[in-house]
Write an enzyme that holds these catalytic residues in place. Structure first.
Site, PDB file in Angstrom:
ATOM      1  N   GLU A 125     -30.966-122.995-101.239  1.00 15.43           N
ATOM      2  CA  GLU A 125     -32.232-123.739-101.359  1.00 15.43           C
ATOM      3  C   GLU A 125     -33.456-122.826-101.222  1.00 15.43           C
ATOM      4  O   GLU A 125     -34.480-123.076-101.837  1.00 15.43           O
ATOM      5  CB  GLU A 125     -32.316-124.821-100.282  1.00 15.43           C
ATOM      6  CG  GLU A 125     -31.893-126.202-100.689  1.00 15.43           C
ATOM      7  CD  GLU A 125     -32.481-126.720-101.999  1.00 15.43           C
ATOM      8  OE1 GLU A 125     -33.706-126.821-102.144  1.00 15.43           O
ATOM      9  OE2 GLU A 125     -31.686-127.044-102.892  1.00 15.43           O
ATOM     10  N   GLY A 126     -33.337-121.793-100.389  1.00 15.22           N
ATOM     11  CA  GLY A 126     -34.460-120.865-100.206  1.00 15.22           C
ATOM     12  C   GLY A 126     -34.827-120.212-101.542  1.00 15.22           C
ATOM     13  O   GLY A 126     -36.003-120.196-101.941  1.00 15.22           O
ATOM     14  N   HIS A 127     -33.805-119.703-102.260  1.00 14.47           N
ATOM     15  CA  HIS A 127     -34.061-119.093-103.570  1.00 14.47           C
ATOM     16  C   HIS A 127     -34.610-120.140-104.550  1.00 14.47           C
ATOM     17  O   HIS A 127     -35.517-119.860-105.326  1.00 14.47           O
ATOM     18  CB  HIS A 127     -32.772-118.536-104.182  1.00 14.47           C
ATOM     19  CG  HIS A 127     -32.138-117.435-103.400  1.00 14.47           C
ATOM     20  ND1 HIS A 127     -30.964-117.584-102.718  1.00 14.47           N
ATOM     21  CD2 HIS A 127     -32.527-116.156-103.194  1.00 14.47           C
ATOM     22  CE1 HIS A 127     -30.640-116.451-102.135  1.00 14.47           C
ATOM     23  NE2 HIS A 127     -31.570-115.563-102.391  1.00 14.47           N
ATOM     24  N   GLY A 155     -39.941-114.376-100.638  1.00 14.38           N
ATOM     25  CA  GLY A 155     -39.918-115.345 -99.540  1.00 14.38           C
ATOM     26  C   GLY A 155     -40.527-114.770 -98.265  1.00 14.38           C
ATOM     27  O   GLY A 155     -40.349-113.590 -97.949  1.00 14.38           O
ATOM     28  N   GLN A 156     -41.220-115.626 -97.535  1.00 17.05           N
ATOM     29  CA  GLN A 156     -41.802-115.238 -96.241  1.00 17.05           C
ATOM     30  C   GLN A 156     -40.713-114.917 -95.217  1.00 17.05           C
ATOM     31  O   GLN A 156     -40.941-114.236 -94.236  1.00 17.05           O
ATOM     32  CB  GLN A 156     -42.717-116.370 -95.744  1.00 17.05           C
ATOM     33  CG  GLN A 156     -43.279-116.209 -94.343  1.00 17.05           C
ATOM     34  CD  GLN A 156     -44.176-114.979 -94.192  1.00 17.05           C
ATOM     35  OE1 GLN A 156     -44.693-114.443 -95.178  1.00 17.05           O
ATOM     36  NE2 GLN A 156     -44.334-114.516 -92.963  1.00 17.05           N
ATOM     37  N   ASP A 206     -38.386-112.841 -95.507  1.00 16.72           N
ATOM     38  CA  ASP A 206     -38.365-111.379 -95.445  1.00 16.72           C
ATOM     39  C   ASP A 206     -39.817-110.903 -95.386  1.00 16.72           C
ATOM     40  O   ASP A 206     -40.325-110.283 -96.322  1.00 16.72           O
ATOM     41  CB  ASP A 206     -37.652-110.807 -96.673  1.00 16.72           C
ATOM     42  CG  ASP A 206     -36.193-111.235 -96.715  1.00 16.72           C
ATOM     43  OD1 ASP A 206     -35.453-110.878 -95.800  1.00 16.72           O
ATOM     44  OD2 ASP A 206     -35.814-111.957 -97.651  1.00 16.72           O
TER      45      ASP A 206
HETATM   46  O1  PAF Z   1     -34.847-110.150-101.008  1.00 21.16           O
HETATM   47  C1  PAF Z   1     -33.890-109.785-101.704  1.00 21.16           C
HETATM   48  O2  PAF Z   1     -33.010-110.568-102.052  1.00 21.16           O
HETATM   49  C2  PAF Z   1     -33.803-108.338-102.149  1.00 21.16           C
HETATM   50  O3  PAF Z   1     -34.249-107.480-101.142  1.00 21.16           O
HETATM   51  C3  PAF Z   1     -34.521-108.049-103.478  1.00 21.16           C
HETATM   52  C4  PAF Z   1     -36.012-108.277-103.356  1.00 21.16           C
HETATM   53  C5  PAF Z   1     -33.955-108.940-104.559  1.00 21.16           C
HETATM   54  C6  PAF Z   1     -34.305-106.592-103.877  1.00 21.16           C
HETATM   55  O4  PAF Z   1     -32.956-106.307-104.062  1.00 21.16           O
END
Ligand code: PAF
Length: 280
Positions: A35-37, A147-148, A150
């Site tokens: 869901e985050g993605h 996403g926030q 990370d």
């Molecule tokens: O956040 C992630 O899933 C990864 O660090 C990314 C930005 C796709 C780079 O591989």
């Protein structure tokens, strides 16, 4: 929805989209979408005419002994989810496409990549900035959504984009949580049922900090000590770090004057979970 596996095809698809005057949004991922993605994709769709999602588990951002081999992968499922979300193209390259045998060039964002997760995962952000720079050059999006969750990654990528003059706008979308507060992550899959229950303490510790802040307690050391105590008494998680930094620069925080990023990383072996909150 197109599935594109080569750099040359990705470039020509993107060129055609741009030539038609469309705004191209980009969501880079390592797959195993949750869901985050999907919230990042939905955010991209709000502002773009066409959306590309990349799915690539980038080997250079994993250190020795980390979970590169075990990292969950399920392209068939990811493809279905992207189709359902109305994604226009999925870029799904392999290692040969992304890192030729002569590859020698890396992008390093000095200082910012050495604190928080960078301290425990040396080389991680070098891998992230390198792959994101490559993806930006290949996909050529107008904007990209991160996403926030990370938070450090988002700050580092913003810095890289500004420093290296990438013509890409960076959009940061909020953290998506399970009903009990656990931040969504592909790595939650590693948790045993007991660890999964215990892991809710991470968000509770961040909420405790927020509560302290709201009632005017800006003593960050005392707040971190309270969080540490809560996590240690209510879970078997091993704290990697709990840190408070300036939410924009990752430097020394100035609570009460500038927003503070309160970030943590905790091992629930074999998972290492991260989470954060912005204290305004
Ligand atoms: O956040 C992630 O899933 C990864 O660090 C990314 C930005 C796709 C780079 O591989």
């Amino acid at each position: 929805m197109k599935v594109i596996r080569t750099i040359s095809e990705m470039r020509s698809w993107s060129k055609e989209i741009k030539n038609n005057g469309y705004i191209l949004g980009f969501v880079p991922t390592m797959g195993f979408l949750h869901e985050g993605h999907l919230s990042l994709i939905r955010e991209a769709k709000k502002h773009a005419d066409k959306v590309v999602v990349s799915i690539y588990v980038n080997p250079t951002q994993f250190g020795p002994g980390e979970d590169f081999e075990k990292y969950p992968r399920d392209f068939a499922r990811d493809e279905k989810l992207c189709l359902k979300e109305g994604v226009d193209a999925v870029f799904y390259p392999d290692d040969q496409q992304m890192y030729g045998p002569l590859h020698k060039t890396y992008v390093i964002t000095e200082d910012l990549s050495k604190v928080l997760c960078g301290r425990s995962r040396p080389g991680h952000f070098r891998g992230v900035t390198t792959i994101v720079a490559k993806l930006f050059n290949i996909v050529q999006p107008d904007f990209a959504v991160f996403g926030q969750k990370d938070a450090q990654q988002a700050i580092i990528i913003k810095r890289m984009v500004e420093d290296l003059n990438f013509p890409v706008e960076i959009v940061v979308a909020p953290i998506i949580r399970e009903a009990d507060g656990l931040a969504m992550s592909s790595r939650n899959k590693y948790l045993s049922p007991q660890q999964r229950k215990e892991a809710t303490v991470l968000y509770r510790s961040l909420k405790l900090a927020e509560h302290e802040f709201k009632r005017g307690n800006f003593d960050l050391e005392a707040i971190k000590a309270k969080m540490r105590h809560l996590i240690e008494t209510e879970s078997t998680g091993q704290i990697d770090y709990i840190e408070a930094v300036d939410a924009e620069t990752l430097g020394k925080p100035v609570p009460g004057k500038r927003s503070v990023l309160l970030a943590l990383a905790v091992f629930f072996h074999p998972a290492r979970l991260i989470d954060n909150i912005i204290l305004k």
